[in-house]
Write an enzyme that holds these catalytic residues in place. Structure first.
Site, PDB file in Angstrom:
ATOM      1  N   SER A 169       4.115  -0.774   8.273  1.00 19.84           N
ATOM      2  CA  SER A 169       3.130  -1.504   7.479  1.00 19.84           C
ATOM      3  C   SER A 169       2.489  -2.554   8.369  1.00 19.84           C
ATOM      4  O   SER A 169       3.131  -3.552   8.731  1.00 19.84           O
ATOM      5  CB  SER A 169       3.805  -2.167   6.277  1.00 19.84           C
ATOM      6  OG  SER A 169       2.883  -2.970   5.567  1.00 19.84           O
ATOM      7  N   HIS A 210       0.522   2.568   8.049  1.00 20.20           N
ATOM      8  CA  HIS A 210       0.177   2.172   6.695  1.00 20.20           C
ATOM      9  C   HIS A 210      -0.644   0.888   6.759  1.00 20.20           C
ATOM     10  O   HIS A 210      -0.190  -0.121   7.311  1.00 20.20           O
ATOM     11  CB  HIS A 210       1.456   1.951   5.888  1.00 20.20           C
ATOM     12  CG  HIS A 210       1.222   1.674   4.436  1.00 20.20           C
ATOM     13  ND1 HIS A 210       1.013   2.678   3.508  1.00 20.20           N
ATOM     14  CD2 HIS A 210       1.173   0.505   3.741  1.00 20.20           C
ATOM     15  CE1 HIS A 210       0.849   2.146   2.313  1.00 20.20           C
ATOM     16  NE2 HIS A 210       0.935   0.829   2.433  1.00 20.20           N
ATOM     17  N   ASP A 270      -2.683  -1.850   4.527  1.00 16.82           N
ATOM     18  CA  ASP A 270      -2.911  -2.415   3.197  1.00 16.82           C
ATOM     19  C   ASP A 270      -4.239  -3.142   3.145  1.00 16.82           C
ATOM     20  O   ASP A 270      -4.517  -4.017   3.980  1.00 16.82           O
ATOM     21  CB  ASP A 270      -1.793  -3.392   2.834  1.00 16.82           C
ATOM     22  CG  ASP A 270      -0.475  -2.682   2.572  1.00 16.82           C
ATOM     23  OD1 ASP A 270      -0.457  -1.789   1.703  1.00 16.82           O
ATOM     24  OD2 ASP A 270       0.528  -3.022   3.223  1.00 16.82           O
ATOM     25  N   MET A 272      -6.412  -5.472   0.590  1.00 13.75           N
ATOM     26  CA  MET A 272      -6.323  -6.262  -0.646  1.00 13.75           C
ATOM     27  C   MET A 272      -7.588  -7.084  -0.815  1.00 13.75           C
ATOM     28  O   MET A 272      -8.128  -7.613   0.160  1.00 13.75           O
ATOM     29  CB  MET A 272      -5.106  -7.195  -0.599  1.00 13.75           C
ATOM     30  CG  MET A 272      -3.800  -6.496  -0.274  1.00 13.75           C
ATOM     31  SD  MET A 272      -2.408  -7.660  -0.287  1.00 13.75           S
ATOM     32  CE  MET A 272      -1.150  -6.667   0.539  1.00 13.75           C
ATOM     33  N   HIS A 307      -4.083   2.035   2.051  1.00 10.69           N
ATOM     34  CA  HIS A 307      -3.640   1.735   0.692  1.00 10.69           C
ATOM     35  C   HIS A 307      -4.618   0.731   0.096  1.00 10.69           C
ATOM     36  O   HIS A 307      -4.602  -0.457   0.438  1.00 10.69           O
ATOM     37  CB  HIS A 307      -2.214   1.165   0.756  1.00 10.69           C
ATOM     38  CG  HIS A 307      -1.640   0.788  -0.561  1.00 10.69           C
ATOM     39  ND1 HIS A 307      -0.479   0.060  -0.680  1.00 10.69           N
ATOM     40  CD2 HIS A 307      -2.051   1.027  -1.830  1.00 10.69           C
ATOM     41  CE1 HIS A 307      -0.196  -0.138  -1.946  1.00 10.69           C
ATOM     42  NE2 HIS A 307      -1.150   0.435  -2.664  1.00 10.69           N
ATOM     43  N   MET A 350      -5.603  -1.612  -2.432  1.00 14.79           N
ATOM     44  CA  MET A 350      -5.196  -2.458  -3.550  1.00 14.79           C
ATOM     45  C   MET A 350      -6.402  -3.299  -3.961  1.00 14.79           C
ATOM     46  O   MET A 350      -6.438  -4.521  -3.785  1.00 14.79           O
ATOM     47  CB  MET A 350      -4.004  -3.334  -3.150  1.00 14.79           C
ATOM     48  CG  MET A 350      -2.723  -2.545  -3.004  1.00 14.79           C
ATOM     49  SD  MET A 350      -1.313  -3.560  -2.480  1.00 14.79           S
ATOM     50  CE  MET A 350      -1.450  -3.368  -0.715  1.00 14.79           C
ATOM     51  N   MET A 387       5.480   1.749  -5.624  1.00 13.14           N
ATOM     52  CA  MET A 387       5.666   0.368  -5.188  1.00 13.14           C
ATOM     53  C   MET A 387       7.032  -0.112  -5.679  1.00 13.14           C
ATOM     54  O   MET A 387       7.285  -0.138  -6.882  1.00 13.14           O
ATOM     55  CB  MET A 387       4.559  -0.521  -5.730  1.00 13.14           C
ATOM     56  CG  MET A 387       3.163  -0.188  -5.223  1.00 13.14           C
ATOM     57  SD  MET A 387       3.014  -0.285  -3.417  1.00 13.14           S
ATOM     58  CE  MET A 387       3.489  -1.987  -3.111  1.00 13.14           C
ATOM     59  N   ASP A 423       7.213   1.954  -0.906  1.00  9.59           N
ATOM     60  CA  ASP A 423       6.614   0.814  -0.211  1.00  9.59           C
ATOM     61  C   ASP A 423       7.150  -0.483  -0.817  1.00  9.59           C
ATOM     62  O   ASP A 423       6.897  -0.779  -1.986  1.00  9.59           O
ATOM     63  CB  ASP A 423       5.092   0.897  -0.356  1.00  9.59           C
ATOM     64  CG  ASP A 423       4.368  -0.204   0.405  1.00  9.59           C
ATOM     65  OD1 ASP A 423       5.021  -1.028   1.060  1.00  9.59           O
ATOM     66  OD2 ASP A 423       3.120  -0.236   0.331  1.00  9.59           O
TER      67      ASP A 423
END
Length: 229
Positions: free
Chosen positions: A7, A32, A34, A36, A65, A67, A136, A174
C-alpha cells in the site's frame, strides 16, 4: 497463489520512486494505490499525477482504489495515469454496474470495495462484471488502524457466496494485514493481500528482507491450509 501488494500510502512520499523500484525488485506482485477525496473518506491521498510519475518505475500492475464520490467521473483520468485495476465502493456510485462495466470495457480489471459495515448482498447482481472484491478490514481513510474481527466471517461468507454462484473472483483484503491477521484471512478465502505498516513497511529491515519474510510466512500458512483441506 496468494498475491501481495504494498500500500503506497504507507511509503515515504519523498522517495516514492526509489521505494517502488526497491519493492518491485524485492518481488511484490502488484502495487496498491489509494485515492481519497476528503469527502467519501476523511483524508486526501494520491492523485493521478503522482501515479503517472511512478508508473515508469515498474511493470507490476497498479491497483487503484478509488475512495471517492462518483468514481465514474474520474475513471479515464486514472486509466490514463497508468491504472491496470480499479476498485470502486458500492456506496460511492448510483450506477455500480455501469461503472464496473466501463472499467472492463477499457481493458482493466474491475473491483468492488466493501466497507466493514457494507453487506455482501449488495454484490449479487454485479458479480458478472467483477474481477476482484476488496474487503476493507478497517474503516478506510487512515493507516495504522486495528483489524475488525468480524471481517474474518465476512470474508468467509463472501467466499461461500462466490462458490455457490460459481464465480472465480479474487478476494482482496485491505487493513492491518500482518502476521497476526494473515492466517485468518487466508483460512477464510482471501488471495490478495494489501500490505502496509503491519508487514512490509518496517524501518528495521530492508524491503527485500520484508518481502522474503512475508512470502515465506504466507507459504507456510498455505501449506497448513492445504493439509486441512
Amino acid at each position: 497463489m496468494t498475491l501481495i501488494g504494498p500500500s503506497l500510502m504507507c511509503a515515504d512520499m519523498g522517495i516514492l520512486r526509489e521505494t517502488v523500484t526497491k519493492l518491485d525488485q524485492a518481488g511484490v506482485d502488484f502495487f496498491h494505490l489509494d485515492v481519497m477525496d476528503g469527502s467519501f473518506v476523511p483524508n486526501f491521498t494520491m492523485g493521478p499525477d503522482m501515479i503517472k510519475n511512478v508508473r515508469p518505475y515498474t511493470n507490476k500492475p497498479f491497483d487503484v482504489h478509488l475512495m471517492v464520490q462518483n468514481p465514474e467521473k474520474h475513471l479515464d483520468t486514472f486509466i490514463e495515469a497508468g491504472a491496470d485495476m480499479i476498485s470502486v465502493h458500492t456506496e460511492a456510485t448510483e450506477h455500480l454496474q455501469r461503472t464496473l462495466q466501463k472499467i472492463r470495457n477499457k481493458g482493466l480489471k474491475a473491483g468492488v470495495a466493501l466497507n466493514p459495515a457494507t453487506p455482501i448482498d449488495e454484490l449479487k447482481y454485479v458479480l458478472d462484471v467483477v474481477d476482484y472484491i476488496t474487503v476493507m478490514t478497517v474503516n478506510p481513510g487512515f493507516a495504522g488502524q486495528k483489524f475488525i474481527p468480524l471481517m474474518y466471517k465476512k470474508i468467509s461468507d463472501l467466499k461461500h457466496l462466490l462458490e455457490k454462484e460459481r464465480y472465480n473472483i479474487a478476494i482482496q483484503v485491505d487493513g492491518n494485514i500482518g502476521y497476526q491477521t494473515i492466517p485468518g484471512v487466508l483460512e477464510n478465502g482471501a488471495s490478495m493481500l494489501v500490505c502496509g505498516t503491519s508487514s512490509l513497511f518496517k524501518p528495521e529491515i530492508t524491503f527485500e528482507e520484508a518481502v522474503i519474510k512475508l512470502k515465506s510466512f504466507i507459504t507456510s500458512q498455505e501449506k497448513e491450509k492445504f493439509k486441512k483441506d
